[in-house]
Design an enzyme around this catalytic site. Structure first.
Site, PDB file in Angstrom:
ATOM      1  N   CYS A   1      -2.380 -10.624 -40.446  1.00 21.04           N
ATOM      2  CA  CYS A   1      -2.335 -10.464 -41.878  1.00 21.04           C
ATOM      3  C   CYS A   1      -3.571 -10.606 -42.574  1.00 21.04           C
ATOM      4  O   CYS A   1      -3.947 -10.374 -43.809  1.00 21.04           O
ATOM      5  CB  CYS A   1      -0.948 -10.967 -42.444  1.00 21.04           C
TER       6      CYS A   1
ATOM      7  N   HIS B   1      -1.543 -12.234 -49.789  1.00 21.56           N
ATOM      8  CA  HIS B   1      -0.811 -11.487 -48.562  1.00 21.56           C
ATOM      9  C   HIS B   1       0.611 -11.806 -49.127  1.00 21.56           C
ATOM     10  O   HIS B   1       1.472 -12.695 -49.470  1.00 21.56           O
ATOM     11  CB  HIS B   1      -1.106 -12.154 -47.212  1.00 21.56           C
TER      12      HIS B   1
ATOM     13  N   ASN C   1       6.484  -6.920 -45.721  1.00 22.81           N
ATOM     14  CA  ASN C   1       5.249  -7.506 -45.377  1.00 22.81           C
ATOM     15  C   ASN C   1       4.292  -6.375 -44.466  1.00 22.81           C
ATOM     16  O   ASN C   1       4.940  -6.151 -43.426  1.00 22.81           O
ATOM     17  CB  ASN C   1       5.327  -8.855 -44.376  1.00 22.81           C
TER      18      ASN C   1
HETATM   19  N1  COA Z   1      19.612 -12.424 -42.313  1.00 22.25           N
HETATM   20  C1  COA Z   1      20.618 -13.518 -42.482  1.00 22.25           C
HETATM   21  N2  COA Z   1      20.278 -14.603 -41.805  1.00 22.25           N
HETATM   22  C2  COA Z   1      19.280 -14.925 -41.101  1.00 22.25           C
HETATM   23  C3  COA Z   1      18.338 -13.815 -41.320  1.00 22.25           C
HETATM   24  C4  COA Z   1      18.544 -12.423 -41.725  1.00 22.25           C
HETATM   25  N3  COA Z   1      17.922 -11.718 -41.638  1.00 22.25           N
HETATM   26  N4  COA Z   1      17.233 -14.036 -40.298  1.00 22.25           N
HETATM   27  C5  COA Z   1      17.481 -15.411 -40.217  1.00 22.25           C
HETATM   28  N5  COA Z   1      18.532 -15.713 -40.638  1.00 22.25           N
HETATM   29  C6  COA Z   1      19.432 -16.833 -40.415  1.00 22.25           C
HETATM   30  C7  COA Z   1      18.584 -17.854 -39.272  1.00 22.25           C
HETATM   31  O1  COA Z   1      19.302 -17.407 -37.873  1.00 22.25           O
HETATM   32  C8  COA Z   1      19.138 -19.427 -39.466  1.00 22.25           C
HETATM   33  O2  COA Z   1      20.579 -19.554 -39.142  1.00 22.25           O
HETATM   34  P1  COA Z   1      21.103 -20.660 -38.905  1.00 22.25           P
HETATM   35  O3  COA Z   1      20.734 -21.766 -39.681  1.00 22.25           O
HETATM   36  O4  COA Z   1      22.586 -20.484 -38.257  1.00 22.25           O
HETATM   37  O5  COA Z   1      20.109 -20.885 -37.270  1.00 22.25           O
HETATM   38  C9  COA Z   1      19.247 -19.241 -41.060  1.00 22.25           C
HETATM   39  O6  COA Z   1      19.134 -17.744 -41.430  1.00 22.25           O
HETATM   40  C10 COA Z   1      18.062 -19.977 -41.746  1.00 22.25           C
HETATM   41  O7  COA Z   1      16.902 -19.573 -40.803  1.00 22.25           O
HETATM   42  P2  COA Z   1      15.305 -20.339 -41.184  1.00 22.25           P
HETATM   43  O8  COA Z   1      14.533 -19.622 -40.190  1.00 22.25           O
HETATM   44  O9  COA Z   1      15.423 -21.692 -41.339  1.00 22.25           O
HETATM   45  O10 COA Z   1      15.144 -19.405 -42.798  1.00 22.25           O
HETATM   46  P3  COA Z   1      13.973 -19.617 -43.658  1.00 22.25           P
HETATM   47  O11 COA Z   1      14.483 -20.161 -45.032  1.00 22.25           O
HETATM   48  O12 COA Z   1      12.961 -20.198 -43.127  1.00 22.25           O
HETATM   49  O13 COA Z   1      13.588 -17.958 -43.973  1.00 22.25           O
HETATM   50  C11 COA Z   1      11.728 -16.468 -43.002  1.00 22.25           C
HETATM   51  C12 COA Z   1      13.166 -17.314 -42.680  1.00 22.25           C
HETATM   52  C13 COA Z   1      11.391 -15.986 -41.684  1.00 22.25           C
HETATM   53  C14 COA Z   1      11.926 -15.472 -44.263  1.00 22.25           C
HETATM   54  C15 COA Z   1      10.791 -17.651 -43.455  1.00 22.25           C
HETATM   55  O14 COA Z   1      10.775 -18.704 -42.622  1.00 22.25           O
HETATM   56  C16 COA Z   1       9.353 -17.073 -43.717  1.00 22.25           C
HETATM   57  O15 COA Z   1       9.067 -16.298 -44.362  1.00 22.25           O
HETATM   58  N6  COA Z   1       8.519 -17.795 -42.908  1.00 22.25           N
HETATM   59  C17 COA Z   1       7.271 -17.262 -42.787  1.00 22.25           C
HETATM   60  C18 COA Z   1       7.238 -15.789 -41.981  1.00 22.25           C
HETATM   61  C19 COA Z   1       5.861 -15.131 -42.085  1.00 22.25           C
HETATM   62  O16 COA Z   1       5.391 -15.236 -43.251  1.00 22.25           O
HETATM   63  N7  COA Z   1       5.207 -14.458 -40.996  1.00 22.25           N
HETATM   64  C20 COA Z   1       4.400 -13.573 -41.245  1.00 22.25           C
HETATM   65  C21 COA Z   1       3.075 -14.357 -41.372  1.00 22.25           C
HETATM   66  S1  COA Z   1       1.764 -13.328 -42.036  1.00 22.25           S
END
Ligand code: COA
Length: 333
Positions: A119, A260, A290
């Site tokens: 990214c 980003h 994204n």
């Molecule tokens: N719908 C519903 N639930 C979801 C889900 C979805 N699409 N995706 C994940 N979950 C669940 C997980 O399974 C987890 O459940 P559990 O607690 O029963 O295990 C729960 O939601 C929380 O997951 P978590 O990963 O802690 O959530 P989060 O608040 O960290 O949000 C992201 C997840 C991916 C949105 C966030 O971590 C993020 O944006 N991270 C950065 C990713 C990024 O920027 N990537 C690209 C880099 S350029």
């Protein structure tokens, strides 16, 4: 990477962007995986994303964005001497998507290549193009960030499939000797030790495509979003402060932050640490999700077209992504 002591400086003289027509909403995704519009909106800020059809590739989107950027710059494809395409979703490993764009534009005097920095790819490409221009090795350079991430998404994995979208953004760069205008400073860093947090493990020399890699779904994005969250914030803040320091400026002087577009919570945290109010932060991930290397150039083009960026504005672009990579660039419009 960029210094500031040369006569020539790089300016952006044209921008363009292109996204596929087809839109996939959070409600559409509710029918595909165990998720909800509310979860996606609250946890990420994303509402819709644009998805390429079978005929649309990174090269076709990149070419469309590039044509618009050239038109905006008042230049023709014949004027271009270098095409730099930042992408993790090239049409194929080789020839480079840059060469496919070169052919499609008819840019017969241009060198062309791809760059893979996740990214952060657009910021990396901007820094390299800036170095070419300031060293006298480029006059009119096309820098394009493009992705068709929908083609490497596992549409059964709710952890990733709700986050990404497709699109392209392009800029035309030329030298200027106008004092105080153009790219003022840039900065880029990497940390390969955290690379496994976001990767596409199959299809390369480590895991060449085989029945096994396909059965293991190794040709799709694998991501540990939770562990990426904090490094994303810290590295973008570090990069932003670094370019401001290089330029001898502070965040209060920034007119617009173009971060980003990965997650609204990440963007808000970065803006808060930089003490930038929400009205100085450009956000469009609700519409596109994204789009990796395309996210900043799409936002830059959109902000310019909407009149959000005005003459003399100081624009701070900052990115974070697979690699891990991160970087920032400071631009006086
Ligand atoms: N719908 C519903 N639930 C979801 C889900 C979805 N699409 N995706 C994940 N979950 C669940 C997980 O399974 C987890 O459940 P559990 O607690 O029963 O295990 C729960 O939601 C929380 O997951 P978590 O990963 O802690 O959530 P989060 O608040 O960290 O949000 C992201 C997840 C991916 C949105 C966030 O971590 C993020 O944006 N991270 C950065 C990713 C990024 O920027 N990537 C690209 C880099 S350029």
């Amino acid at each position: 990477m960029a210094g500031r002591s040369h006569l020539k400086r790089t300016q952006i003289v044209g921008t363009g962007s292109a996204v596929p027509e087809k839109v996939l909403t959070n409600f559409d995704l509710e029918k595909m995986v165990d998720t909800s519009d509310e979860w996606i909106r609250v946890r990420t800020g994303i509402q819709r994303r644009h998805i390429a059809d079978e005929k649309t590739t990174s090269a076709t989107l990149a070419s469309e964005a590039a044509q618009k950027a050239l038109k905006d710059a008042g230049l023709s494809a014949q004027d271009v001497d270098f095409i730099l395409v930042a992408t993790v979703t090239p049409d194929m490993p080789f020839p480079a998507t840059g060469c496919l764009v070169q052919e499609s534009l008819g840019a017969t005097k241009a060198a062309a290549m791809d760059l893979s920095a996740g990214c952060s790819g657009f910021i990396y490409a901007l820094s390299l193009a800036d170095a070419l221009i300031r060293s006298g090795n480029g006059e009119n350079i096309l820098v394009i960030g493009v992705e068709t991430l929908s083609k490497i998404i596992d549409w059964t994995d709710r952890n990733t499939c709700v986050l990404f979208g497709d699109g392209a953004g392009a800029v035309v760069l030329t030298p200027t000797e106008e004092e105080g205008r153009g790219l003022i400073a840039s900065h880029a860093r990497s940390d390969g030790s955290l690379g496994a947090l976001l990767m596409l493990p199959g299809g390369g020399s480590k895991n060449p495509t085989s029945l096994h890699t396909v059965e293991q779904r190794m040709h799709f994005i694998k991501m540990n979003g939770h562990d990426l969250f904090r490094p994303a914030i810290l590295s973008m803040v570090e990069a932003a402060l670094c370019v401001l320091q290089k330029a001898g400026l502070n965040s209060e002087q920034v007119d617009l932050l173009i971060p980003h577009q990965a997650n609204l919570r990440i963007i808000d945290a970065v803006a808060k640490k930089l003490k930038l109010p929400r009205e100085k932060v450009y956000v469009n991930l609700d519409e596109y999700g994204n789009t990796s290397a395309a996210s900043i150039p799409i936002a830059l083009d959109e902000a310019k077209r909407k009149g959000v960026i005005r003459p003399d504005n100081l624009v701070l672009m900052v990115a974070f992504g697979a690699g891990l990579t991160w970087g920032a660039a400071l631009l006086r419009v």
